[in-house]
Design a protein around this motif. Structure first.
Motif, short mmCIF file in Angstrom:
data_model
loop_
_atom_site.label_atom_id
_atom_site.label_comp_id
_atom_site.label_asym_id
_atom_site.label_seq_id
_atom_site.Cartn_x
_atom_site.Cartn_y
_atom_site.Cartn_z
N THR A 79 19.35 -4.52 -1.38
CA THR A 79 19.11 -3.96 -2.65
C THR A 79 18.26 -5.05 -3.54
O THR A 79 17.19 -4.94 -4.20
N GLU A 80 18.67 -6.54 -3.11
CA GLU A 80 17.88 -7.50 -3.80
C GLU A 80 16.30 -7.35 -3.44
O GLU A 80 15.67 -7.62 -4.13
N ARG A 81 16.23 -7.37 -2.06
CA ARG A 81 14.68 -7.49 -1.61
C ARG A 81 14.02 -6.19 -2.08
O ARG A 81 12.76 -6.26 -2.35
N ALA A 82 14.69 -4.95 -2.14
CA ALA A 82 14.02 -3.84 -2.76
C ALA A 82 13.51 -3.86 -4.19
O ALA A 82 12.28 -3.57 -4.83
N ASP A 83 14.43 -4.63 -5.08
CA ASP A 83 14.34 -4.84 -6.40
C ASP A 83 13.15 -5.88 -6.70
O ASP A 83 12.38 -5.66 -7.73
N VAL A 84 12.89 -6.67 -5.74
CA VAL A 84 12.09 -7.74 -6.12
C VAL A 84 10.74 -7.17 -5.85
O VAL A 84 9.57 -7.28 -6.44
N ARG A 85 10.70 -6.18 -4.68
CA ARG A 85 9.31 -5.80 -4.31
C ARG A 85 8.98 -4.49 -5.26
O ARG A 85 7.93 -4.31 -5.35
N LEU A 86 9.93 -3.95 -5.49
CA LEU A 86 9.40 -2.87 -6.57
C LEU A 86 9.20 -3.17 -7.93
O LEU A 86 8.41 -2.52 -8.81
N ALA A 87 9.58 -4.33 -8.43
CA ALA A 87 9.61 -4.96 -9.94
C ALA A 87 7.84 -4.95 -10.45
O ALA A 87 7.63 -4.21 -11.41
N PRO A 88 7.01 -5.43 -9.58
CA PRO A 88 5.52 -5.44 -9.91
C PRO A 88 4.97 -3.90 -10.29
O PRO A 88 4.17 -3.68 -11.16
N PHE A 89 5.69 -3.01 -9.38
CA PHE A 89 5.10 -1.57 -9.59
C PHE A 89 5.76 -0.71 -10.62
O PHE A 89 4.92 0.01 -11.28
N GLU B 126 6.17 -2.27 -13.62
CA GLU B 126 5.63 -2.60 -14.43
C GLU B 126 4.22 -2.03 -14.72
O GLU B 126 3.69 -1.82 -15.79
N ARG B 127 3.66 -1.75 -13.79
CA ARG B 127 2.30 -1.32 -13.77
C ARG B 127 2.37 0.42 -13.97
O ARG B 127 1.51 0.92 -14.42
N HIS B 128 3.65 1.00 -13.43
CA HIS B 128 3.82 2.37 -14.11
C HIS B 128 5.16 2.54 -14.69
O HIS B 128 6.02 3.28 -14.35
N PRO B 129 5.10 1.94 -15.89
CA PRO B 129 6.31 2.25 -16.75
C PRO B 129 6.74 3.55 -17.05
O PRO B 129 7.89 4.00 -17.31
N LYS B 130 5.85 4.63 -16.89
CA LYS B 130 6.30 6.11 -17.02
C LYS B 130 6.97 6.57 -16.08
O LYS B 130 7.60 7.74 -16.16
N VAL B 131 6.86 6.06 -14.83
CA VAL B 131 7.60 6.54 -13.77
C VAL B 131 9.15 6.10 -13.71
O VAL B 131 9.43 4.95 -13.71
N SER B 132 10.16 7.04 -13.48
CA SER B 132 11.30 6.91 -13.45
C SER B 132 11.67 6.66 -12.07
O SER B 132 11.36 7.40 -11.30
N VAL B 133 12.28 5.50 -11.85
CA VAL B 133 12.74 5.00 -10.48
C VAL B 133 14.20 4.91 -10.20
O VAL B 133 14.80 4.46 -10.87
N GLY C 3 0.87 -1.14 -0.16
CA GLY C 3 0.10 0.03 0.18
C GLY C 3 1.07 1.04 -0.15
O GLY C 3 0.53 2.09 -0.59
N VAL C 4 1.75 1.26 0.65
CA VAL C 4 2.79 2.42 0.85
C VAL C 4 3.47 2.73 -0.46
O VAL C 4 3.47 3.62 -1.04
N ILE C 5 3.96 1.44 -1.02
CA ILE C 5 4.84 1.42 -2.26
C ILE C 5 3.78 2.23 -3.39
O ILE C 5 4.20 2.95 -4.19
N GLY C 6 2.55 1.30 -3.39
CA GLY C 6 1.54 1.71 -4.50
C GLY C 6 1.53 3.55 -4.24
O GLY C 6 1.12 4.07 -5.40
N PHE C 7 1.10 3.66 -3.16
CA PHE C 7 0.90 5.33 -2.85
C PHE C 7 1.75 6.24 -3.62
O PHE C 7 1.59 7.21 -4.26
N ALA C 8 3.00 5.77 -3.44
CA ALA C 8 4.31 6.52 -3.95
C ALA C 8 4.26 6.48 -5.30
O ALA C 8 4.67 7.54 -5.94
N PHE C 9 4.15 5.48 -5.99
CA PHE C 9 4.44 5.18 -7.16
C PHE C 9 3.19 6.19 -7.94
O PHE C 9 3.51 6.68 -8.94
N ALA C 10 1.83 6.23 -7.37
CA ALA C 10 0.71 6.81 -8.03
C ALA C 10 1.10 8.38 -7.77
O ALA C 10 0.73 9.10 -8.85
#
Length: 302
Positions: free
Chosen positions: A221-231, A233-240, A171-178
């Protein structure tokens, strides 16, 4: 008392609490932008203190509670008069106790916005008791807005996400991406880990270990990459941009807030006998960060 202008009951509103202070004026401007970005109505509310009887004296002074009298709402209406591109608005007065009733404004809202310190706050305090109560208790994300070092027009801005790699929350990650996508800015993800790392030697001593530090950084780094990956994909225009940094998470996030449009952190509850407390990192960011901080509720912790 309330009045509405083109309200839309089908969309959850953005809610902003006003009290006539300069801080709440700044929060109102922030909330107007947030409502426009979400194409949502804006609910503007003033929670005015009930007159409370003293133990052995007269009632405490308070503002005029006639149905048609509220100088804060009147002032707010004046600030909005003549502005273009306003979202659908509702202005209302809630009679009650601000510390209890402002958090309740977030029920059924997309977010609750308020200034960092209201009319009654001590100037030495960066966040008043009402802000802490909302960050702790509101059912929706709470954005505390503080006039800070705002980026210049030609400066690249971003949203900051404080990511706990060990206990991340979608929920926190999704809010930030949005937020980053709606604002058309980059997302800077900050993941901090404790350093220096101490290891226990065969001789019974604790010593620092560069290899243990490197291993901790790689693991985060590995844990963060795994958790951020689906977000991603859903927000391809967001530079991360992912930054895995050694040190205290609160200090790193406060420093990052200097150039950020918004800092997003999670609200981890700890069960207490006398109530609930936000986590120490979130509390420190609320007290010391510049600009705006969004506190997003996460699951309850035992």
């Amino acid at each position: 008392m309330s009045d509405a202008v083109n309200g839309d009951a089908t969309v959850q509103p953005v809610v902003v609490a006003v009290d006539g202070s300069a801080g709440s004026d700044h929060a109102l401007d922030w909330a107007l932008t947030a409502a426009r970005l979400r194409r949502a109505p804006l609910r503007i509310a003033h929670v005015r203190q009930y007159a409370m009887p003293l133990a052995d004296g007269p009632r405490m002074p308070t503002i005029d509670h006639r149905h048609d009298a509220d100088p804060v709402i009147d002032r707010t209406r004046g600030l909005l008069e003549g502005r273009a591109d306003l979202p659908p608005l509702t202005l209302e007065v809630v009679n009650g106790a601000p510390g209890k009733d402002i958090p309740r404004l977030g029920d059924g809202a997309q977010m609750l916005v308020l200034g960092s310190r209201g009319r009654g706050g001590f100037r030495s305090l960066l966040l008043g008791s009402n802000g802490l109560a909302c960050a702790r208790e509101a059912a929706c994300p709470v954005v505390v807005v503080r006039p800070g070092a705002e980026p210049s027009a030609d400066e690249e801005t971003y949203v900051v996400l404080g990511l706990d790699a060990l206990t991340p929350d979608d929920g926190v990650i999704g809010f930030a991406f949005a937020e980053a996508q709606m604002r058309g800015v980059a997302l800077r993800v900050i993941c901090a880990y404790a350093s220096p790392t101490l290891v226990y030697t065969a001789t019974g001593d604790f010593v620092t270990s560069a290899s243990a530090d490197a291993a901790a950084a790689a693991d985060h780094t590995e844990r963060a990459d795994v958790r951020l990956a689906p977000f991603k994909e859903r927000h391809p225009k967001v530079s991360v941009e992912l930054l895995v940094l050694p040190g205290d998470a609160a200090g790193v996030l406060v420093e990052a807030s200097l150039d950020a449009e918004l800092v997003v952190v999670g609200r981890h509850h700890r069960r207490m006998l006398a109530g609930r407390l936000v986590g120490s990192v979130t509390n420190a960011v609320l007290l010391h960060a510049e600009g705006a901080v969004a506190v997003v509720p996460v699951g309850e912790e035992e």
